[in-house]
Design a protein around this motif. Structure first.
Motif, PDB file in Angstrom:
ATOM      1  N   ALA A   1       0.829  -1.208   0.000  1.00 36.63           N
ATOM      2  CA  ALA A   1       0.000   0.000   0.000  1.00 36.63           C
ATOM      3  C   ALA A   1       0.861   1.256   0.000  1.00 36.63           C
ATOM      4  O   ALA A   1       0.561   2.232  -0.710  1.00 36.63           O
ATOM      5  CB  ALA A   1      -0.940  -0.007   1.206  1.00 36.63           C
ATOM      6  N   ILE A   2       1.948   1.251   0.779  1.00 31.77           N
ATOM      7  CA  ILE A   2       2.848   2.405   0.783  1.00 31.77           C
ATOM      8  C   ILE A   2       3.523   2.558  -0.579  1.00 31.77           C
ATOM      9  O   ILE A   2       3.674   3.675  -1.095  1.00 31.77           O
ATOM     10  CB  ILE A   2       3.899   2.253   1.902  1.00 31.77           C
ATOM     11  CG1 ILE A   2       3.230   2.428   3.273  1.00 31.77           C
ATOM     12  CG2 ILE A   2       5.027   3.267   1.741  1.00 31.77           C
ATOM     13  CD1 ILE A   2       4.141   2.108   4.448  1.00 31.77           C
TER      14      ILE A   2
ATOM     15  N   ARG B   1       1.024   4.022  -3.039  1.00 30.39           N
ATOM     16  CA  ARG B   1       0.764   5.443  -2.769  1.00 30.39           C
ATOM     17  C   ARG B   1       1.972   6.317  -3.093  1.00 30.39           C
ATOM     18  O   ARG B   1       1.831   7.360  -3.762  1.00 30.39           O
ATOM     19  CB  ARG B   1       0.379   5.619  -1.305  1.00 30.39           C
ATOM     20  CG  ARG B   1      -0.046   7.036  -0.929  1.00 30.39           C
ATOM     21  CD  ARG B   1       0.059   7.276   0.566  1.00 30.39           C
ATOM     22  NE  ARG B   1       1.451   7.128   1.034  1.00 30.39           N
ATOM     23  CZ  ARG B   1       1.822   7.320   2.302  1.00 30.39           C
ATOM     24  NH1 ARG B   1       0.925   7.630   3.210  1.00 30.39           N
ATOM     25  NH2 ARG B   1       3.079   7.166   2.654  1.00 30.39           N
TER      26      ARG B   1
ATOM     27  N   VAL C   1      -4.927   5.200  -2.121  1.00 29.08           N
ATOM     28  CA  VAL C   1      -5.191   3.990  -1.349  1.00 29.08           C
ATOM     29  C   VAL C   1      -6.226   4.344  -0.290  1.00 29.08           C
ATOM     30  O   VAL C   1      -6.070   5.334   0.435  1.00 29.08           O
ATOM     31  CB  VAL C   1      -3.916   3.450  -0.676  1.00 29.08           C
ATOM     32  CG1 VAL C   1      -4.246   2.246   0.207  1.00 29.08           C
ATOM     33  CG2 VAL C   1      -2.883   3.071  -1.729  1.00 29.08           C
ATOM     34  N   GLU C   2      -7.278   3.548  -0.208  1.00 27.38           N
ATOM     35  CA  GLU C   2      -8.337   3.816   0.767  1.00 27.38           C
ATOM     36  C   GLU C   2      -7.794   3.737   2.190  1.00 27.38           C
ATOM     37  O   GLU C   2      -6.961   2.880   2.509  1.00 27.38           O
ATOM     38  CB  GLU C   2      -9.476   2.804   0.583  1.00 27.38           C
ATOM     39  CG  GLU C   2     -10.711   3.111   1.413  1.00 27.38           C
ATOM     40  CD  GLU C   2     -11.845   2.152   1.121  1.00 27.38           C
ATOM     41  OE1 GLU C   2     -12.886   2.274   1.780  1.00 27.38           O
ATOM     42  OE2 GLU C   2     -11.690   1.285   0.241  1.00 27.38           O
TER      43      GLU C   2
ATOM     44  N   SER D   1      -5.733   5.687   3.714  1.00 22.76           N
ATOM     45  CA  SER D   1      -4.271   5.800   3.662  1.00 22.76           C
ATOM     46  C   SER D   1      -3.693   6.524   4.880  1.00 22.76           C
ATOM     47  O   SER D   1      -2.476   6.622   5.008  1.00 22.76           O
ATOM     48  CB  SER D   1      -3.839   6.528   2.388  1.00 22.76           C
ATOM     49  OG  SER D   1      -4.379   7.845   2.356  1.00 22.76           O
ATOM     50  N   TYR D   2      -4.548   7.024   5.772  1.00 22.28           N
ATOM     51  CA  TYR D   2      -4.030   7.698   6.961  1.00 22.28           C
ATOM     52  C   TYR D   2      -3.148   6.766   7.793  1.00 22.28           C
ATOM     53  O   TYR D   2      -2.208   7.207   8.460  1.00 22.28           O
ATOM     54  CB  TYR D   2      -5.168   8.256   7.813  1.00 22.28           C
ATOM     55  CG  TYR D   2      -6.085   7.214   8.398  1.00 22.28           C
ATOM     56  CD1 TYR D   2      -5.832   6.652   9.645  1.00 22.28           C
ATOM     57  CD2 TYR D   2      -7.210   6.784   7.709  1.00 22.28           C
ATOM     58  CE1 TYR D   2      -6.661   5.693  10.190  1.00 22.28           C
ATOM     59  CE2 TYR D   2      -8.047   5.818   8.238  1.00 22.28           C
ATOM     60  CZ  TYR D   2      -7.775   5.273   9.477  1.00 22.28           C
ATOM     61  OH  TYR D   2      -8.607   4.310   9.997  1.00 22.28           O
TER      62      TYR D   2
ATOM     63  N   LEU E   1      -1.071   4.683   6.637  1.00 21.44           N
ATOM     64  CA  LEU E   1       0.231   4.560   5.985  1.00 21.44           C
ATOM     65  C   LEU E   1       1.175   5.687   6.387  1.00 21.44           C
ATOM     66  O   LEU E   1       2.390   5.557   6.232  1.00 21.44           O
ATOM     67  CB  LEU E   1       0.058   4.541   4.465  1.00 21.44           C
ATOM     68  CG  LEU E   1      -0.901   3.473   3.917  1.00 21.44           C
ATOM     69  CD1 LEU E   1      -0.987   3.572   2.405  1.00 21.44           C
ATOM     70  CD2 LEU E   1      -0.450   2.083   4.344  1.00 21.44           C
ATOM     71  N   ARG E   2       0.626   6.775   6.886  1.00 24.98           N
ATOM     72  CA  ARG E   2       1.477   7.883   7.320  1.00 24.98           C
ATOM     73  C   ARG E   2       2.136   7.602   8.664  1.00 24.98           C
ATOM     74  O   ARG E   2       3.121   8.248   9.022  1.00 24.98           O
ATOM     75  CB  ARG E   2       0.650   9.176   7.401  1.00 24.98           C
ATOM     76  CG  ARG E   2       0.146   9.669   6.050  1.00 24.98           C
ATOM     77  CD  ARG E   2      -0.403  11.081   6.152  1.00 24.98           C
ATOM     78  NE  ARG E   2      -1.643  11.137   6.912  1.00 24.98           N
ATOM     79  CZ  ARG E   2      -2.851  11.010   6.372  1.00 24.98           C
ATOM     80  NH1 ARG E   2      -2.984  10.819   5.064  1.00 24.98           N
ATOM     81  NH2 ARG E   2      -3.942  11.079   7.125  1.00 24.98           N
TER      82      ARG E   2
ATOM     83  N   PRO F   1      -4.673  -1.761   5.699  1.00 28.96           N
ATOM     84  CA  PRO F   1      -4.987  -1.552   4.277  1.00 28.96           C
ATOM     85  C   PRO F   1      -5.324  -2.866   3.571  1.00 28.96           C
ATOM     86  O   PRO F   1      -4.564  -3.836   3.661  1.00 28.96           O
ATOM     87  CB  PRO F   1      -3.688  -0.942   3.718  1.00 28.96           C
ATOM     88  CG  PRO F   1      -3.002  -0.354   4.901  1.00 28.96           C
ATOM     89  CD  PRO F   1      -3.364  -1.212   6.071  1.00 28.96           C
TER      90      PRO F   1
ATOM     91  N   THR G   1      -6.671  -1.301  -7.691  1.00 29.78           N
ATOM     92  CA  THR G   1      -5.914  -0.053  -7.718  1.00 29.78           C
ATOM     93  C   THR G   1      -5.093   0.083  -8.995  1.00 29.78           C
ATOM     94  O   THR G   1      -4.982   1.175  -9.560  1.00 29.78           O
ATOM     95  CB  THR G   1      -4.977   0.026  -6.499  1.00 29.78           C
ATOM     96  OG1 THR G   1      -5.757  -0.090  -5.304  1.00 29.78           O
ATOM     97  CG2 THR G   1      -4.226   1.352  -6.471  1.00 29.78           C
TER      98      THR G   1
END
Length: 370
Positions: free
Chosen positions: A103-104, A107, A114-115, A117-118, A120-121, A145, A315
């Motif tokens: 996912a990272i 993105r 990416v749904e 994606s918060y 991933l931060r 994710p 995606t």
């Protein structure tokens, strides 16, 4: 007082439970083909969605198998912890790592959305959070994710803990320990606990549920018909509305527990099915033992990893909804990933068993516990 041990599993019933596990995993995958709009509208209307019912079957099956294991295989608290933790994390660790890494990459490297994606931060926060299975504790409703099925592990892992502290803690302390666990997980997990415990109860009571094969097979057929009728008429939306109306915690979302009334009904149907299957003497299963065991051995990786395949595919590539070649291609990719992951998870499980066992032994020595 620990209940008297129930008998060992009959080979035919053990195979039946493996077959049920495999069918449930496939039902979840099929349901997600509808949920993620891989099927077209006509296919969604025509193909029953038994995804939630499959998860409830998993819960009942899990309670049954864990109760059996605690009395016949993992006879001490240490062996129980080692077995359960190694089994869970052997699949969770690689699949969760794949989820975040892919996912990272999508993105950051491909600049594609990416749904949710918060997460991933701050993977340094969310990865340990998910490894602790806290996604449904109290007010949380969090998923890694592309791993929608992960919610059931947030329940099941804590039910393992609850069963372990109650089964292996002596005297009144077991009630205090169990109360502490329930206080940690919160009310949503309380709601589905009876479903998981029903499997434990079925294991404990199976010796008393004795009736002839003819009656058992008739009951088994009845359970299948009732499950089919349940899927056909689908009273779940109404029951979900009732459950939400009765929910006494306005500050906490019901999340994955909002189908609890329907889940209790499905639980009864699954219990009827399993209880009758045990007495039905399905001898034909003995001739299919190898393929059943093979497929059942891949169900955990299939169940947890298929969401990554679907999420990544959607995606990166446009999907022609309902097209046979698309369904076949995605289904094949899901099967390949599950098959490829399984040797890794088996090797990791062996490694984790040794590591966890050594860690517990070291901790016991440090505390002066023999």
């Amino acid at each position: 007082m620990t209940p008297a041990r129930a008998g060992a599993l009959d080979a035919r019933f053990s195979l039946y439970l493996d077959l049920a596990r495999a069918c449930a995993a496939l039902a979840v995958v099929v349901a997600h083909f509808g949920y993620f709009r891989i099927f077209d509208d006509a296919q969604i209307a025509r193909i029953p969605d038994f995804g939630r019912e499959a998860v409830i079957a998993f819960f009942v099956l899990s309670g049954f198998v864990i109760a059996y294991s605690a009395e016949h295989k993992n006879l001490t608290a240490t062996s129980y912890v080692v077995a359960r933790a190694a089994r869970l994390y052997s699949v969770v660790l690689p699949v969760l790592a794949l989820s975040f890494i892919l996912a990272i990459g999508v993105r950051d490297l491909l600049q594609l959305p990416v749904e949710d994606s918060y997460e991933l931060r701050r993977p340094w926060l969310y990865v340990p959070f998910h490894l602790a299975f806290l996604g449904d504790a109290w007010g949380f409703v969090e998923r890694p994710p592309w791993l929608i099925p992960y919610w059931s592990l947030d329940y099941e892992a804590w039910y393992y803990v609850l069963f372990g502290v109650f089964h292996f803690t002596p005297g009144r302390r077991r009630w205090l320990a169990a109360g502490a666990v329930l206080a940690v997980v919160g009310p949503r997990l309380w709601l589905l606990l009876p479903v998981w415990l029903s499997g434990v109860a079925l294991y404990r009571l199976q010796g008393r549920l004795t009736f002839g094969p003819a009656l058992a097979r008739a009951g088994w057929v009845l359970s299948v018909v009732l499950i089919g009728l349940w899927g056909r008429f689908d009273p779940e939306p109404y029951l979900r509305g009732v459950a939400n109306g009765l929910w006494p915690f306005p500050g906490i979302r019901m999340g994955s527990a909002d189908r609890v009334l329907a889940d209790y009904t499905v639980m009864l149907l699954v219990l009827l099915n399993f209880a009758c299957a045990r007495q039905s003497r399905f001898d034909a299963l003995l001739r299919l033992a190898r393929p059943i065991r093979f497929v059942a051995g891949h169900t955990f990786t299939l169940y947890l990893s298929h969401g990554i395949v679907i999420g990544l595919w959607q995606t990166l590539l446009p999907i022609e909804r309902g097209a046979s070649h698309e369904i076949l291609a995605i289904g094949t990719a899901i099967a390949v990933v599950a098959l490829a992951l399984n040797p890794l998870t088996e090797a990791l499980q062996r490694l984790l068993r040794r590591a966890i066992d050594a860690g517990l032994a070291f901790g016991a020595r440090g505390l002066g516990i023999s």
